[in-house]
Design an enzyme around this catalytic site. Sequence first.
Site, PDB file in Angstrom:
ATOM      1  CB  THR A  36      31.552  -3.105  19.808  1.00  0.00           C
ATOM      2  OG1 THR A  36      30.337  -4.014  20.249  1.00  0.00           O
ATOM      3  CG2 THR A  36      32.303  -3.650  18.362  1.00  0.00           C
ATOM      4  CE1 TYR A  70      33.649 -13.896  22.993  1.00  0.00           C
ATOM      5  CE2 TYR A  70      36.188 -14.989  22.621  1.00  0.00           C
ATOM      6  CZ  TYR A  70      35.525 -13.955  23.481  1.00  0.00           C
ATOM      7  OH  TYR A  70      35.775 -12.864  24.642  1.00  0.00           O
ATOM      8  N   GLY A 112       1.145  -1.223  -0.050  1.00  0.00           N
ATOM      9  CA  GLY A 112       0.129  -0.414   0.586  1.00  0.00           C
ATOM     10  C   GLY A 112       1.468   1.238  -0.432  1.00  0.00           C
ATOM     11  CG  MET A 160       5.799   2.551  -4.108  1.00  0.00           C
ATOM     12  SD  MET A 160       7.036   2.047  -4.553  1.00  0.00           S
ATOM     13  CE  MET A 160       6.648   0.266  -4.980  1.00  0.00           C
ATOM     14  CB  CYS A 176      31.981  -8.945  25.375  1.00  0.00           C
ATOM     15  SG  CYS A 176      32.968  -7.561  25.720  1.00  0.00           S
TER      16      CYS A 176
HETATM   17  C1  PEP Z   1      31.933  -2.169  25.743  1.00  0.00           C
HETATM   18  O1  PEP Z   1      32.640  -0.963  25.521  1.00  0.00           O
HETATM   19  O2  PEP Z   1      31.365  -2.667  24.264  1.00  0.00           O
HETATM   20  C2  PEP Z   1      31.857  -3.014  26.368  1.00  0.00           C
HETATM   21  C3  PEP Z   1      31.260  -4.139  26.392  1.00  0.00           C
HETATM   22  O3  PEP Z   1      31.718  -2.563  27.720  1.00  0.00           O
HETATM   23  P1  PEP Z   1      30.750  -1.281  28.631  1.00  0.00           P
HETATM   24  O4  PEP Z   1      29.486  -1.894  28.463  1.00  0.00           O
HETATM   25  O5  PEP Z   1      30.896  -1.808  29.381  1.00  0.00           O
HETATM   26  O6  PEP Z   1      31.504  -0.661  28.186  1.00  0.00           O
END
Ligand code: PEP
Length: 888
Positions: free
Chosen positions: A774, A859, A100, A102, A839
Amino acid sequence: MARYVYDFVEGNKDLKDLLGGKGANLAEMTRMGLPVPPGFTISTEACREYLLTGNMPVGLLAEVGEHLRLVQQRTGKRLGDPHNPLLLSVRSGGKFSMPGMMETILNIGLTDASVVGLAAQSHEERFAWDSFRRLIQMFGRTVFDVPADEFEAELTAARAAAGVATDGELSVADLQHLVDAYKKVFHAHTGRDFPQAPHEQLYLAIGSVFRSWNADRAVLYRRQERIPQDLGTAVNVMAMVFGNRGEDSGTGVAFTRDPATGRRGVYGDYLQNAQGEDVVAGIRNTMGLGELAGIDPGSYRELLSIMERLEQRYRDLCDIEFTIEHGKLWMLQTRVGKRTPAAAFVIAAQLIDEGTITLDEALRRVTGEQLALLMFPSFDLAAAPKALTTGVAASPGAAAGAIVFDSAHAAVAKRPVVLVRRETNPDDLPGMIAAQGILTSRGGKTSHAAVVARGMGKTCVCGAEELVIDVEAGTVTVAGTVLHEGDVISIDGTSGKVYAGAVPVHPSPVVRYFEGDLAPYGDPLLSAVQRLMTHADHVARLAVHANADTGPDAARARRFGATGVGLCRTEHMFLGQRRELVERLILAADDAERYAALAELLPLQRDDFAELFAEMDGQPVTVRLIDPPLHEFLPALEDLAARVARAEALGEDPGHDGVLLTAVRRMHESNPMLGLRGVRLGLVIPGLFAMQVRAVAEAAARRVAAGGDPRPEIMVPLVGTVQELETVRAEAEAVLAGIDGAPPIRIGTMIEVPRAALTAGQIAHAAEFFSFGTNDLTQMAWGFSRDDVEGAFFGRYLELGIFGASPFETIDVDGVGELVRIAVERGRAARPDLVVGVCGEHGGDPASVRFFDAAGLDYVSCSPFRVPIARLEAGRAQILTEGGSDSR
Ligand code: PEP
Ligand code: MG
């Protein structure tokens, strides 16, 4: 010369890039010999060129003319013929379905001359004039932006003048007057007459479908669904067939399996004596498809056999739009149908059992996002009050929120809302996105509300006919109960029930299965989940660990399939009653006081780690040394200052508060996230890291002595240069050397400062493993604070399309991702057996998991709840890329 137009007999289902989904599937059905009205598709390439230059590509119209001739030949009708006119539909259709969003224009080819021909040829004068007025309305609105309500006002006036309640009761003369009135509206807005040359109608319609690719709602939808903005739409031009030619005509939508549960069977809606748009718009309530068997058994049987052939051809659930015109069945559309997350799993497993697809193929057909939706809680029916009413269960889940009637209000609401409407249309999209759920009083499973909500994975109940919605009064009334805008309601998209008030929720069966509380046997959904998860684990290369700081978290992570703890944030162990010990540590006047505080913290930390090692026995547990600035453990500056000021004003001694205030002032930082934290803290506070290392090693030694198999690792946060890591490493090794009976403990670092990523080759000499943080890496690569910006300007950035998604949710592959790739490459070049993980939050995000697989990580680590999602995607990552992605 470029070629832009393809007859339906020329294409096939695999040409979606060129012909769009609808065009490719119409071509496929034509090739299968199914009853598809003759027609052709103008390619997406033509659209892209049109949008670039603002002009029809050279040669396009001549090609259209050629293909039109073929359609005329096949139908034996001619466009604009005053005796036996051909009418055309002009429909958009991009590579990806955008329900819906376009434009579509029907009845092209009707003019003052041909309307008479249509009336004579069809012996249905009323039908001919009604079709003509619909064309002027649709064409005016779509091609020339004539406001829809001006036509609506004329229609209402026509009903009033004729003294009738519905459009269907308008006579031929009424409709002829209405056509005149519509033409006047058209002229008043466009300064020109309604085009009487059918070819001109066709060309203008094609241009407006091209332009509708860039309609605001289409752009917003693509942004939401992450569909690239530069694909363009194809245009399908097809001979019209009519479902509104009496009781032996009609239109419907069918599914080869139930798109809500995946159950096999025949599902769909049928509407007698109506045009296709009426069903999709949900404007009239439909009957179940099964009832067609009684109305038109021949067409019903033919439809069933076509559905079976389509399933075999597409090897998947298909959805179908069809029309019956005077007892003759026509196929107007098919595609691999959208489905709920539960149906996706169930159908994938069914198709394995039926021998139609392999396990790999089944795994490709389910996603981590779908699994995430299945892990939401649903209503606790035992605690639910009596339902106010029941509508159509259109999109599953449980949603509670305050009633809002208006999409714009829903979009800006500050608390959870349920959007309540008679029906929705594409302009409601922002409100539908913002709401917890959607409730409508009209339309079935294929209404706009239902289709869009299912696509978004949003709870929706539609067609709750007993609801009387009075938008003016701000009320919705059902069986004597009057609810007002702002009152809380709960809607159950799985049962279709609507409740007053907030109903308590209970956990999803899929979560209970992962927890081990529910056996999968005999339950189609749970056994499908089990089967696909098992296969994902079997093919995955990437391991999945969990971010867990406590024994219960680690235990749950393990139940959910984690094979280690990838991040234990030790600072979480310094909260609660232990805050006071941290305070003593910070306020220590000399070494003796500091070591006394650390000595008290040591056994507490040791017990924390012992619990984690017990829950994760035999699996790695990565303990991160303390990371955040220490003043986070002290009271807030403002609170302390206020308390001290009050005491001083009363002439009292502020006591301990005064000491604390001085410390907090001393430690105050303008940018604490870029300040004294992580490894920097460990290097300036003697003994702090050493105490933590000792606690890890002693806990491990005790567990070994008790017959366990602890596998601790020590991780240093926020390293920017190898010298920092070398210093901490030397201190840690000295501590470890003094503890008997501990297993070997690897020492590694987080990579969360861009400089660390770039100098990974040096850092790897001092690190046995890397784990990408990250969250910080994104913050520092972009230069924006992870605590502030999401509320401050991300909304605007998403709106402007600067981000497709928040880079804190999904890895920014081009920027942050490049840092990850560089660090992996340089790190492994320096130390080939370097273990690498992630992580940050991205470790549980489906698209990011696939990126980390491709980047060669060992991992991902994510919150326990997201472990199954990461496992599924780790498996999918291997089979979505040819031959996997083992870059090592
Ligand atoms: C990160 O910085 O991605 C991390 C896992 O550490 P925190 O979030 O505890 O700073
Ligand atoms: Mg961090």
